[in-house]
Design an enzyme around this catalytic site. Structure first.
Site: not given
Ligand code: CO8
Length: 258
Positions: A132, A109, A112, A66
Site C-alpha cells: 500500500e 486487502g 489482509e 482492494a
Molecule cells: N485493483 C484493480 N485492478 C487490479 C488490481 C487491483 N488491486 N490488481 C490487478 N489489477 C488489474 C490490472 O490493472 C490489470 O488490468 P488490465 O488488464 O485492465 O490492465 C489486470 O488486473 C492484470 O494485472 P497485471 O497486468 O498487473 O497482472 P500481473 O500478473 O502482471 O501482476 C499483480 C499481478 C502483481 C497482482 C499486479 O497487478 C499488482 O501489483 N496489482 C496491485 C497490487 C496492489 O497494489 N494491491 C494493494 C491495493 S491497496 C489495498 O489493498 C488497500 C486495502 C485497504 C483499503 C481500505 C480502504 C477503505
C-alpha cells in the site's frame, strides 16, 4: 444464493468462497466486499456448514488487494464508513473455522483477508505482500495490526515500509502460512484440513478458537481465566462424555454439538 463476484460451493459441510474476478487478479471491489459479508451471513445461518474456505479464481491470484480503480473518488469520509476492516473482523470472529487457500498473489486487502482467517495454506506460487505505501496509503483492513501479530513487529515493519513481496516459502518460514503445497494439491489440502477439524467436538473447536483469539488480545492472566471458563462449559456438555466414552470403547465419537 447467487453472487456476481463470488462462486460458492459446499461439499461435505465445507463451504468454499471463490473470489471470481480473475481478469482483475481478484481485486476486491466494493461489490466483492459486500458479497463477502452476505456470504458470511448466509453461511452463519446454514447449520450444515461447519468450515469456510476462501480462495481466488484462476491460477495467478488469491486477491490482489482492494480495487485501485475505485480509489480516485474515495475521500476520508468514505474510508471512515468503509466496511472492509469490518468484514475482516467478522471473518476473524466467525463462529465457524475459516481457512485461506492462497493460490497466488495475496496483496494488500488480499493478504489482509488471508490474515483474518484462522488457517493459511499456500500454493508454491503464492506471493504475500502489503504494497500500500507504493500508493501512498497504508494497509487499512487490519494489515498494520494482524501482520505484526502473526510474524512479529520487525518483519511487519520491514514488509510494510518496503512493500516487499515474499514467496510462499518465506511466508512459511515467517509463520504466516502453516503449509506450502503444489498448486494442484492446495484445495484438496484445505478440504482435508476442514474435514479433520469437523471430526472434532464442534463446541470444543468453537471455544478453542474463542479462547485463543480473545486471549491473544489480552494479558495471559485474563486469557487463562477465559480458558478455564471455556473448559468448565465444555465439561458440562454431552459431547465431552461422548468423547471420553468413544475413546474408552475404541470407537469413533458421534458428537452432537451439545
Ligand atoms: N485493483 C484493480 N485492478 C487490479 C488490481 C487491483 N488491486 N490488481 C490487478 N489489477 C488489474 C490490472 O490493472 C490489470 O488490468 P488490465 O488488464 O485492465 O490492465 C489486470 O488486473 C492484470 O494485472 P497485471 O497486468 O498487473 O497482472 P500481473 O500478473 O502482471 O501482476 C499483480 C499481478 C502483481 C497482482 C499486479 O497487478 C499488482 O501489483 N496489482 C496491485 C497490487 C496492489 O497494489 N494491491 C494493494 C491495493 S491497496 C489495498 O489493498 C488497500 C486495502 C485497504 C483499503 C481500505 C480502504 C477503505
Amino acid at each position: 444464493m447467487h453472487y456476481e463476484t463470488l462462486l460458492t460451493e459446499t461439499r461435505d459441510r465445507v463451504a468454499t468462497i471463490t473470489i471470481n474476478r480473475p481478469e482483475a487478479r481478484n481485486a476486491l471491489n466494493a461489490r466483492v466486499q459486500s458479497e463477502l459479508k452476505s456470504a458470511l451471513d448466509e453461511f452463519r445461518r446454514e447449520e450444515e456448514i461447519g468450515v469456510v474456505v476462501f480462495t481466488g479464481a484462476g491460477e495467478k491470484s488469491f486477491a490482489a488487494g482492494a480495487d485501485i480503480t475505485e480509489f480516485r473518488q474515495r475521500k476520508a469520509l468514505d474510508v471512515l464508513a468503509a466496511n472492509m476492516q469490518q468484514v475482516y473482523d467478522e471473518i476473524e470472529g466467525f463462529e465457524k473455522p475459516t481457512i485461506a487457500a492462497v493460490n497466488g498473489y495475496a496483496l494488500g486487502g488480499g493478504c489482509e483477508l488471508a490474515m483474518a482467517c484462522d488457517i493459511r495454506l499456500a500454493s508454491e506460487n503464492a506471493r504475500f505482500g502489503l504494497p500500500e505505501t507504493s500508493l501512498s496509503i497504508i494497509p487499512g483492513a487490519g494489515g498494520t495490526q494482524r501482520l505484526a501479530r502473526l510474524v512479529g513487529k520487525g518483519r511487519a515493519i520491514e514488509m510494510i515500509l518496503t512493500g516487499r513481496m515474499i514467496s510462499a516459502e518465506e511466508a512459511h518460514s515467517f509463520g504466516l502460512v502453516s503449509r506450502v503445497l503444489p498448486q494442484g494439491e492446495l484445495m484438496e489440502a484445505a478440504w482435508e484440513t476442514a474435514k479433520t477439524i469437523l471430526s472434532k467436538g464442534p463446541l470444543a473447536t468453537r471455544l478453542a478458537k474463542l479462547a485463543i483469539q480473545t486471549g491473544f488480545e489480552t494479558d495471559q492472566r485474563t486469557g487463562l481465566v477465559i480458558e478455564k471458563l471455556a473448559q468448565a462449559v465444555l465439561f458440562d456438555t454431552e459431547d465431552k462424555d461422548e468423547g471420553a466414552a468413544a475413546f474408552l470403547e475404541k470407537r469413533k465419537p458421534n458428537f452432537k454439538g451439545r
